[in-house]
Scaffold this motif. Structure first.
Motif, PDB file in Angstrom:
ATOM      1  N   ALA A   1       0.695  -1.185   0.074  1.00  0.00           N
ATOM      2  CA  ALA A   1       0.061  -0.084   0.028  1.00  0.00           C
ATOM      3  C   ALA A   1       1.044   1.238   0.122  1.00  0.00           C
ATOM      4  CB  ALA A   1      -0.813  -0.152   1.164  1.00  0.00           C
ATOM      5  N   LYS A   2       2.146   1.179   0.334  1.00  0.00           N
ATOM      6  CA  LYS A   2       2.861   2.227   0.640  1.00  0.00           C
ATOM      7  C   LYS A   2       3.821   2.525  -0.905  1.00  0.00           C
ATOM      8  CE  LYS A   2       3.737   2.351   5.607  1.00  0.00           C
ATOM      9  NZ  LYS A   2       4.569   2.618   6.406  1.00  0.00           N
ATOM     10  N   GLY A   3       3.668   1.577  -1.758  1.00  0.00           N
ATOM     11  CA  GLY A   3       4.472   1.588  -2.964  1.00  0.00           C
ATOM     12  C   GLY A   3       5.330   0.239  -3.053  1.00  0.00           C
ATOM     13  N   LYS A   4       6.181   0.645  -4.013  1.00  0.00           N
ATOM     14  CA  LYS A   4       7.316  -0.433  -4.421  1.00  0.00           C
ATOM     15  C   LYS A   4       8.434  -0.478  -3.413  1.00  0.00           C
ATOM     16  CE  LYS A   4       6.314  -0.808  -9.366  1.00  0.00           C
ATOM     17  NZ  LYS A   4       6.900  -0.735 -10.843  1.00  0.00           N
ATOM     18  N   SER A   5       8.840  -1.766  -3.234  1.00  0.00           N
ATOM     19  CA  SER A   5      10.104  -1.746  -2.148  1.00  0.00           C
ATOM     20  C   SER A   5      10.656  -3.063  -2.532  1.00  0.00           C
ATOM     21  CB  SER A   5       9.365  -2.127  -0.753  1.00  0.00           C
ATOM     22  OG  SER A   5       8.873  -0.781  -0.358  1.00  0.00           O
ATOM     23  N   SER A   6      11.962  -3.348  -1.745  1.00  0.00           N
ATOM     24  CA  SER A   6      12.625  -4.500  -2.001  1.00  0.00           C
ATOM     25  C   SER A   6      13.363  -4.641  -0.605  1.00  0.00           C
ATOM     26  CB  SER A   6      13.612  -4.621  -3.382  1.00  0.00           C
ATOM     27  OG  SER A   6      14.809  -3.411  -2.949  1.00  0.00           O
ATOM     28  N   VAL A   7      13.585  -5.941  -0.340  1.00  0.00           N
ATOM     29  CA  VAL A   7      14.028  -6.376   1.152  1.00  0.00           C
ATOM     30  C   VAL A   7      15.246  -7.242   0.527  1.00  0.00           C
ATOM     31  CG1 VAL A   7      12.500  -8.141   1.628  1.00  0.00           C
ATOM     32  CG2 VAL A   7      14.129  -7.134   3.286  1.00  0.00           C
TER      33      VAL A   7
ATOM     34  N   CYS B   1      14.827  -1.368   0.864  1.00  0.00           N
ATOM     35  CA  CYS B   1      14.683  -0.393  -0.050  1.00  0.00           C
ATOM     36  C   CYS B   1      13.508   0.210  -0.446  1.00  0.00           C
ATOM     37  CB  CYS B   1      15.659  -0.432  -1.313  1.00  0.00           C
ATOM     38  SG  CYS B   1      15.865   0.932  -2.193  1.00  0.00           S
ATOM     39  N   GLN B   2      12.952   1.429  -0.094  1.00  0.00           N
ATOM     40  CA  GLN B   2      11.691   1.771  -0.748  1.00  0.00           C
ATOM     41  C   GLN B   2      11.762   2.806  -1.741  1.00  0.00           C
ATOM     42  OE1 GLN B   2      10.739   2.971   3.310  1.00  0.00           O
ATOM     43  NE2 GLN B   2       8.926   1.603   3.333  1.00  0.00           N
ATOM     44  N   TYR B   3      10.975   2.726  -2.809  1.00  0.00           N
ATOM     45  CA  TYR B   3      11.176   3.598  -4.040  1.00  0.00           C
ATOM     46  C   TYR B   3       9.889   4.572  -4.025  1.00  0.00           C
ATOM     47  CZ  TYR B   3      13.941  -0.407  -4.941  1.00  0.00           C
ATOM     48  OH  TYR B   3      14.926  -1.419  -5.211  1.00  0.00           O
ATOM     49  N   LYS B   4      10.162   5.782  -4.529  1.00  0.00           N
ATOM     50  CA  LYS B   4       9.130   6.823  -4.704  1.00  0.00           C
ATOM     51  C   LYS B   4       9.434   7.166  -6.077  1.00  0.00           C
ATOM     52  CE  LYS B   4       9.288   8.613  -0.093  1.00  0.00           C
ATOM     53  NZ  LYS B   4       9.539   9.759   0.623  1.00  0.00           N
TER      54      LYS B   4
ATOM     55  N   GLU C   1      18.932   8.417   2.293  1.00  0.00           N
ATOM     56  CA  GLU C   1      18.147   8.849   0.856  1.00  0.00           C
ATOM     57  C   GLU C   1      18.852   9.192  -0.284  1.00  0.00           C
ATOM     58  OE1 GLU C   1      14.430  11.001   1.624  1.00  0.00           O
ATOM     59  OE2 GLU C   1      14.527  10.476   3.640  1.00  0.00           O
ATOM     60  N   VAL C   2      18.642   8.490  -1.450  1.00  0.00           N
ATOM     61  CA  VAL C   2      19.245   8.910  -2.555  1.00  0.00           C
ATOM     62  C   VAL C   2      18.215   9.269  -3.799  1.00  0.00           C
ATOM     63  CG1 VAL C   2      20.909   8.196  -4.489  1.00  0.00           C
ATOM     64  CG2 VAL C   2      20.920   7.235  -2.047  1.00  0.00           C
ATOM     65  N   GLU C   3      18.458  10.320  -4.350  1.00  0.00           N
ATOM     66  CA  GLU C   3      17.581  11.040  -5.379  1.00  0.00           C
ATOM     67  C   GLU C   3      17.665  10.146  -6.619  1.00  0.00           C
ATOM     68  OE1 GLU C   3      15.371  13.369  -4.702  1.00  0.00           O
ATOM     69  OE2 GLU C   3      16.072  13.515  -2.664  1.00  0.00           O
ATOM     70  N   ALA C   4      16.625  10.409  -7.466  1.00  0.00           N
ATOM     71  CA  ALA C   4      16.393   9.546  -8.761  1.00  0.00           C
ATOM     72  C   ALA C   4      17.560   9.933  -9.785  1.00  0.00           C
ATOM     73  CB  ALA C   4      15.161   9.887  -9.326  1.00  0.00           C
ATOM     74  N   ASN C   5      17.759   9.004 -10.561  1.00  0.00           N
ATOM     75  CA  ASN C   5      18.895   9.323 -11.846  1.00  0.00           C
ATOM     76  C   ASN C   5      20.365   9.868 -11.196  1.00  0.00           C
ATOM     77  OD1 ASN C   5      16.721   8.800 -13.734  1.00  0.00           O
ATOM     78  ND2 ASN C   5      15.993  10.780 -13.053  1.00  0.00           N
ATOM     79  N   THR C   6      20.643   9.027 -10.188  1.00  0.00           N
ATOM     80  CA  THR C   6      22.098   9.249  -9.425  1.00  0.00           C
ATOM     81  C   THR C   6      22.688   7.707  -9.487  1.00  0.00           C
ATOM     82  OG1 THR C   6      21.201   9.348  -7.540  1.00  0.00           O
ATOM     83  CG2 THR C   6      21.349  11.387  -8.659  1.00  0.00           C
ATOM     84  N   SER C   7      23.840   7.813  -8.752  1.00  0.00           N
ATOM     85  CA  SER C   7      24.215   6.426  -8.359  1.00  0.00           C
ATOM     86  C   SER C   7      24.978   6.630  -6.887  1.00  0.00           C
ATOM     87  CB  SER C   7      25.262   5.903  -9.441  1.00  0.00           C
ATOM     88  OG  SER C   7      26.273   6.875  -9.432  1.00  0.00           O
ATOM     89  N   PHE C   8      25.223   5.572  -6.290  1.00  0.00           N
ATOM     90  CA  PHE C   8      25.812   5.725  -4.897  1.00  0.00           C
ATOM     91  C   PHE C   8      26.643   4.248  -4.773  1.00  0.00           C
ATOM     92  CE2 PHE C   8      21.863   3.804  -4.429  1.00  0.00           C
ATOM     93  CZ  PHE C   8      21.942   2.775  -3.141  1.00  0.00           C
TER      94      PHE C   8
ATOM     95  N   SER D   1      16.912   4.826 -10.596  1.00  0.00           N
ATOM     96  CA  SER D   1      15.860   5.693 -11.372  1.00  0.00           C
ATOM     97  C   SER D   1      14.750   6.219 -10.845  1.00  0.00           C
ATOM     98  CB  SER D   1      15.196   4.361 -12.371  1.00  0.00           C
ATOM     99  OG  SER D   1      14.679   3.428 -12.020  1.00  0.00           O
ATOM    100  N   THR D   2      14.540   6.166  -9.649  1.00  0.00           N
ATOM    101  CA  THR D   2      13.410   6.801  -8.715  1.00  0.00           C
ATOM    102  C   THR D   2      14.270   7.096  -7.383  1.00  0.00           C
ATOM    103  OG1 THR D   2      12.722   4.646  -7.558  1.00  0.00           O
ATOM    104  CG2 THR D   2      11.694   5.298  -9.693  1.00  0.00           C
ATOM    105  N   HIS D   3      13.631   7.994  -6.755  1.00  0.00           N
ATOM    106  CA  HIS D   3      14.098   8.114  -5.216  1.00  0.00           C
ATOM    107  C   HIS D   3      14.323   7.036  -4.425  1.00  0.00           C
ATOM    108  CE1 HIS D   3      13.714   9.689  -1.169  1.00  0.00           C
ATOM    109  NE2 HIS D   3      14.341  10.476  -1.431  1.00  0.00           N
ATOM    110  N   GLU D   4      15.091   6.804  -3.529  1.00  0.00           N
ATOM    111  CA  GLU D   4      15.205   5.603  -2.916  1.00  0.00           C
ATOM    112  C   GLU D   4      15.425   5.888  -1.400  1.00  0.00           C
ATOM    113  OE1 GLU D   4      18.019   2.694  -4.481  1.00  0.00           O
ATOM    114  OE2 GLU D   4      17.216   2.906  -6.508  1.00  0.00           O
TER     115      GLU D   4
END
Length: 93
Positions: free
Chosen positions: A20-26, A90-93, A71-78, A39-42
């Motif tokens: 319900a909060k959106g896309k995530s991965s564990v 990891c939760q994606y916005k 937090e990491v903004e979209a379209n960057t790398s870390f 590709s999205t905010h993480e």
């Protein structure tokens, strides 16, 4: 539906899902150093272990322990260094 993701010769594995909060991965990372693109905010939450991260436009590395997030903004790398096996959400916005 749950998706299975493997990166870096299977040293990083995750399960992706949508709630319900959106896309995530564990997932879990083996010890090592990794670079991820976004590709999205993480929002990365360390569940267990430690990640040392170098975030976009930063020259210094910072440690994140269990219960801490970054937090990491979209379209960057870390970059991250996993100290021992480390689990994350990891939760994606």
């Amino acid at each position: 539906m749950i998706s299975i993701n493997e990166y870096f010769n299977s040293t990083v594995k995750s399960l992706g899902y949508t709630s319900a909060k959106g896309k995530s991965s564990v997932g879990v990372m083996e010890p090592g150093e990794y670079e991820f693109g976004t590709s999205t905010h993480e929002t990365m939450l360390v569940i267990e272990g430690e990640l040392i991260a170098q975030l976009p436009n930063q020259t210094e590395w910072k440690s994140y322990q269990a219960g801490e997030k970054f937090e990491v903004e979209a379209n960057t790398s870390f970059k991250v260094k996993s100290v021992g096996q480390t689990s994350y959400l990891c939760q994606y916005k």
